[in-house]
Design a protein around this motif. Structure first.
Motif, PDB file in Angstrom:
ATOM      1  N   VAL A  44       3.599  10.127   2.391  1.00  0.00           N
ATOM      2  CA  VAL A  44       3.421  11.316   1.551  1.00  0.00           C
ATOM      3  C   VAL A  44       4.461  12.377   1.921  1.00  0.00           C
ATOM      4  O   VAL A  44       5.112  12.958   1.058  1.00  0.00           O
TER       5      VAL A  44
ATOM      6  N   GLU B 276      -5.239  12.166  -2.078  1.00  0.00           N
ATOM      7  CA  GLU B 276      -5.117  12.215  -0.621  1.00  0.00           C
ATOM      8  C   GLU B 276      -6.204  13.071   0.019  1.00  0.00           C
ATOM      9  O   GLU B 276      -6.478  12.943   1.208  1.00  0.00           O
TER      10      GLU B 276
ATOM     11  N   ASN C  23      -1.790  14.560  -6.657  1.00  0.00           N
ATOM     12  CA  ASN C  23      -1.910  13.485  -5.676  1.00  0.00           C
ATOM     13  C   ASN C  23      -2.447  13.989  -4.345  1.00  0.00           C
ATOM     14  O   ASN C  23      -3.335  13.375  -3.753  1.00  0.00           O
TER      15      ASN C  23
ATOM     16  N   ARG D 225       3.015   7.047  -6.783  1.00  0.00           N
ATOM     17  CA  ARG D 225       2.255   8.149  -7.361  1.00  0.00           C
ATOM     18  C   ARG D 225       3.046   9.447  -7.353  1.00  0.00           C
ATOM     19  O   ARG D 225       2.775  10.341  -8.136  1.00  0.00           O
TER      20      ARG D 225
ATOM     21  N   VAL E 188       1.520   4.394  -2.781  1.00  0.00           N
ATOM     22  CA  VAL E 188       1.486   5.827  -2.472  1.00  0.00           C
ATOM     23  C   VAL E 188       2.747   6.497  -3.007  1.00  0.00           C
ATOM     24  O   VAL E 188       2.681   7.523  -3.698  1.00  0.00           O
ATOM     25  N   CYS E 189       3.892   5.923  -2.695  1.00  0.00           N
ATOM     26  CA  CYS E 189       5.173   6.502  -3.140  1.00  0.00           C
ATOM     27  C   CYS E 189       5.270   6.519  -4.663  1.00  0.00           C
ATOM     28  O   CYS E 189       5.800   7.469  -5.245  1.00  0.00           O
TER      29      CYS E 189
ATOM     30  N   ARG F  76       0.221   6.477   5.893  1.00  0.00           N
ATOM     31  CA  ARG F  76       0.146   7.092   4.556  1.00  0.00           C
ATOM     32  C   ARG F  76       0.646   8.534   4.596  1.00  0.00           C
ATOM     33  O   ARG F  76       1.336   8.983   3.694  1.00  0.00           O
TER      34      ARG F  76
ATOM     35  N   ARG G 137       0.828  -1.210   0.000  1.00  0.00           N
ATOM     36  CA  ARG G 137       0.000   0.000   0.000  1.00  0.00           C
ATOM     37  C   ARG G 137       0.862   1.259   0.000  1.00  0.00           C
ATOM     38  O   ARG G 137       0.589   2.213  -0.733  1.00  0.00           O
TER      39      ARG G 137
END
Length: 172
Positions: A75, A134, A129, A34, A31-32, A71, A27
């Protein structure tokens, strides 16, 4: 995430940390991905993210918010990496590669759109993003990136337009 597992992580239990890593790595990698293009940067940021998670897990007040907390760390680590690489905002006039020759692979629309994010300049991609995925408002994005709200809005608008063009060119 199981509360007992997180409590074990707070006691620096390596086995519990491994289990959390196994559950969250995919997961947080997504995130990374993106925010960052380079696989080495992603791996570095992911390692930094888990380091921060495990060293600051005692600060987590509510175990139910663990995933959102993790998360947010990911970010923030991505944004820090982007800033350290070469400055976050890229000129809107940056040249783009024409990707009108689509591939014949039949992959999902979500994967197609996420892969198109890689064709955006880093600044636009980060703002897209933060806002669209987010859910941060422009005021928070501006504060996080030390830019004006207007810049955040214009970069988001530019990212949306460029993504629409890329989607049309890819026939998605």
């Amino acid at each position: 995430m199981e509360q007992e597992l997180l409590l074990e992580c707070q006691r620096s239990d390596r086995n519990a940390q491994r289990k959390v890593y196994e559950k969250m790595a995919g997961r947080l990698y997504a995130v990374c991905r993106r925010y960052l293009k380079n696989d080495e940067d992603i791996e570095e940021v992911l390692a930094d993210t888990f380091y921060k998670i495990f060293t600051k897990i005692t600060q987590l007040q509510n175990p139910e918010t663990f995933e959102a907390w993790a998360r947010k760390i990911a970010v923030n680590e991505c944004l820090q990496k982007l800033r350290s690489n070469k400055g976050l905002l890229i000129s809107l006039e940056e040249n783009f590669i024409d990707h009108s020759e689509g591939t014949t692979e039949n992959i999902s629309l979500e994967k197609d759109i996420l892969s198109l994010l890689n064709f955006l300049p880093e600044g636009c991609r980060a703002i897209f993003n933060l806002f669209a995925i987010e859910g941060y408002p422009h005021k928070e994005i501006a504060a996080m990136l030390s830019i004006s709200e207007g810049t955040s809005k214009s970069q988001l608008n530019f990212a949306r337009k460029k993504l629409q063009e890329l989607l049309v060119n890819q026939n998605i």
